[in-house]
Design a protein around this motif. Structure first.
Motif, PDB file in Angstrom:
ATOM      1  N   ILE A 131       2.911  52.084  21.404  1.00 26.68           N
ATOM      2  CA  ILE A 131       1.579  51.714  20.907  1.00 26.68           C
ATOM      3  C   ILE A 131       1.514  51.850  19.387  1.00 26.68           C
ATOM      4  CG2 ILE A 131      -0.868  52.339  20.921  1.00 26.68           C
ATOM      5  CD1 ILE A 131      -0.455  53.269  23.829  1.00 26.68           C
TER       6      ILE A 131
ATOM      7  N   ALA B 112       2.434  47.226  23.978  1.00 21.57           N
ATOM      8  CA  ALA B 112       3.194  48.412  24.378  1.00 21.57           C
ATOM      9  C   ALA B 112       3.545  48.358  25.858  1.00 21.57           C
ATOM     10  CB  ALA B 112       2.379  49.662  24.071  1.00 21.57           C
TER      11      ALA B 112
ATOM     12  N   SER C  45      -0.911  47.860  19.743  1.00 23.97           N
ATOM     13  CA  SER C  45      -1.618  47.251  20.860  1.00 23.97           C
ATOM     14  C   SER C  45      -1.180  47.895  22.169  1.00 23.97           C
ATOM     15  CB  SER C  45      -1.333  45.747  20.900  1.00 23.97           C
ATOM     16  OG  SER C  45      -1.673  45.189  22.140  1.00 23.97           O
ATOM     17  N   PHE C  46      -2.165  48.209  23.032  1.00 22.90           N
ATOM     18  CA  PHE C  46      -1.852  48.718  24.365  1.00 22.90           C
ATOM     19  C   PHE C  46      -1.139  47.654  25.189  1.00 22.90           C
ATOM     20  CE2 PHE C  46      -4.667  52.047  23.155  1.00 22.90           C
ATOM     21  CZ  PHE C  46      -4.475  53.104  24.010  1.00 22.90           C
TER      22      PHE C  46
ATOM     23  N   THR D 119       3.504  48.915  17.848  1.00 21.88           N
ATOM     24  CA  THR D 119       3.029  47.540  18.084  1.00 21.88           C
ATOM     25  C   THR D 119       1.567  47.362  17.725  1.00 21.88           C
ATOM     26  OG1 THR D 119       2.395  48.003  20.389  1.00 21.88           O
ATOM     27  CG2 THR D 119       4.671  47.258  19.973  1.00 21.88           C
TER      28      THR D 119
ATOM     29  N   GLN E  43      -0.779  47.646  31.671  1.00 17.50           N
ATOM     30  CA  GLN E  43      -1.579  48.222  30.586  1.00 17.50           C
ATOM     31  C   GLN E  43      -2.321  49.461  31.062  1.00 17.50           C
ATOM     32  OE1 GLN E  43      -3.785  45.342  28.305  1.00 17.50           O
ATOM     33  NE2 GLN E  43      -5.223  46.882  27.505  1.00 17.50           N
TER      34      GLN E  43
ATOM     35  N   VAL F  47      -4.914  49.109  16.969  1.00 14.78           N
ATOM     36  CA  VAL F  47      -4.778  50.526  17.311  1.00 14.78           C
ATOM     37  C   VAL F  47      -3.893  51.224  16.288  1.00 14.78           C
ATOM     38  CG1 VAL F  47      -4.080  52.167  19.088  1.00 14.78           C
ATOM     39  CG2 VAL F  47      -5.035  49.947  19.752  1.00 14.78           C
TER      40      VAL F  47
ATOM     41  N   ARG G 165      -8.840  53.861  18.671  1.00  8.83           N
ATOM     42  CA  ARG G 165      -8.845  52.727  19.589  1.00  8.83           C
ATOM     43  C   ARG G 165      -9.756  51.621  19.027  1.00  8.83           C
ATOM     44  NH1 ARG G 165      -7.511  57.217  22.239  1.00  8.83           N
ATOM     45  NH2 ARG G 165      -6.252  57.133  24.169  1.00  8.83           N
TER      46      ARG G 165
ATOM     47  N   TYR H 281       3.429  56.301  23.784  1.00 12.08           N
ATOM     48  CA  TYR H 281       2.753  56.525  22.508  1.00 12.08           C
ATOM     49  C   TYR H 281       3.508  55.839  21.376  1.00 12.08           C
ATOM     50  CZ  TYR H 281       1.319  58.607  18.175  1.00 12.08           C
ATOM     51  OH  TYR H 281       0.902  58.756  16.888  1.00 12.08           O
TER      52      TYR H 281
ATOM     53  N   LEU I  61      -4.899  58.399  18.880  1.00  9.43           N
ATOM     54  CA  LEU I  61      -5.045  57.003  18.476  1.00  9.43           C
ATOM     55  C   LEU I  61      -6.497  56.666  18.150  1.00  9.43           C
ATOM     56  CD1 LEU I  61      -2.790  55.455  21.265  1.00  9.43           C
ATOM     57  CD2 LEU I  61      -2.203  55.596  18.821  1.00  9.43           C
TER      58      LEU I  61
ATOM     59  N   ILE J 194      -0.041  52.438  30.855  1.00 13.42           N
ATOM     60  CA  ILE J 194       0.076  52.911  29.473  1.00 13.42           C
ATOM     61  C   ILE J 194      -1.140  53.745  29.096  1.00 13.42           C
ATOM     62  CG2 ILE J 194      -0.045  52.150  27.068  1.00 13.42           C
ATOM     63  CD1 ILE J 194       2.727  51.917  27.978  1.00 13.42           C
ATOM     64  N   SER J 195      -2.320  53.264  29.457  1.00 10.24           N
ATOM     65  CA  SER J 195      -3.560  53.988  29.131  1.00 10.24           C
ATOM     66  C   SER J 195      -3.566  55.368  29.778  1.00 10.24           C
ATOM     67  CB  SER J 195      -4.781  53.188  29.589  1.00 10.24           C
ATOM     68  OG  SER J 195      -4.875  51.968  28.892  1.00 10.24           O
TER      69      SER J 195
END
Length: 302
Positions: free
Chosen positions: A12, A21, A17-18, A15, A29, A54, A50, A9, A48, A32-33
């Motif tokens: 993200i 991150a 961005s997923f 930055t 990715q 982000v 989206r 978290y 977030l 991360i999601s």
């Protein structure tokens, strides 16, 4: 809530961005999601927005500074633990009985300082029982004491025998017992004693010896320093039973006399005690090795 979820978290949020991150965290990715989805499900809020860029939601903004503190604290903890296992600790604390502090440890201090000059070596003179208690309480790293299996039988304790030495009789130069080359126990038990205070291994050792002879220990005075023992004994009829290595200065004093006892000779065993986890820390391990390799007290018998 897991640390990696907070780290994801935070990456993200910082930055935007997923994808960025995921690169920062070194994962895919999709990973991360999943971490963010799990965190949101656990907290019951959306963290977030989206969009193309982000951004944190209101709940996300509330979480952000706390996530930073948690992640920073974890980073600091891991660094300090790494430093500890590399030997970068500020001090090493040792508790030891008085005679060991006076005659056994001084030669070791310089050797230790050469290897670990940045580690402050702190040595405190205490009785055996007190030394083992502060070791168990985590206040010191090593104890050098009289052996007491009742206090060192727990699984985490590591006990290493260092040396064994006889107990001898300290008395005034003109004391009636000075006529003996070896003082019989039948004569020793007739005289009042100067003893160590409760909690010192020597008091327990002497008390047990008197019990074996069916005699009562006539403790006229309890002390805890060798200077005090010499000063009191020098004055008259009181005697003291002390370990041989504690009597080096007394042998050079013309107002005092030191005599061995008749067989059976009472002895004490001196041991080094620490814990298994402490032995994995380099400065503690090195100190223990120095103690084990050190030359025994000049008057001790192996």
């Amino acid at each position: 809530m897991r640390l990696e979820q907070l780290q994801a978290y935070l990456a993200i949020a910082e930055t935007g961005s997923f994808q960025a991150a995921a690169r920062r965290c070194g994962v895919t990715q999709s990973t991360i999601s999943r971490q963010i989805q799990s965190l949101e499900a656990e907290l019951g809020v959306s963290l977030l927005h989206r969009t193309a860029q982000v951004k944190p939601t209101v709940a996300g903004d509330f979480l952000l500074p706390r996530a930073r503190r948690i992640c920073q604290e974890w980073k600091q903890i891991t660094q300090e633990l790494e430093d500890l296992m590399l030997g970068k600790q500020p001090e090493l604390c040792v508790a030891a009985i008085h005679s060991v502090c006076s005659h056994f440890l001084p030669a070791i201090l310089g050797q230790f300082a050469k290897r670990y000059p940045e580690v402050q070596l702190r040595i405190t003179a205490l009785g055996s029982d007190r030394s083992l208690k502060v070791l168990r309480d985590g206040l010191v790293d090593v104890a050098v004491v009289m052996n007491n299996p009742l206090l060192t039988t727990s699984a985490e304790m590591v006990v290493t025998s260092l040396y064994e030495e006889p107990v001898e009789v300290l008395m005034a130069a003109r004391h009636p017992l000075s006529q003996y080359g070896q003082v019989p126990w039948s004569a020793i038990v007739q005289y009042p004693q100067v003893t160590f205070k409760d909690g010192y291994g020597m008091q327990r050792l002497v008390q047990n010896q008197f019990q074996q002879y069916g005699a009562e220990l006539k403790s006229a005075l309890e002390l805890n320093t060798l200077d005090a023992f010499r000063g009191v004994v020098r004055q008259g009829e009181l005697i003291a039973l002390l370990p041989q290595s504690a009597l080096a200065e007394s042998r050079q004093d013309s107002t005092l006399a030191v005599r061995p006892t008749e067989s059976p000779c009472l002895t004490r065993q001196v041991v080094l005690v620490t814990t298994a986890d402490r032995l994995k820390i380099p400065p503690i391990q090195h100190f223990c090795e120095l103690v084990q390799r050190a030359k025994l007290p000049a008057l001790a018998v192996a």
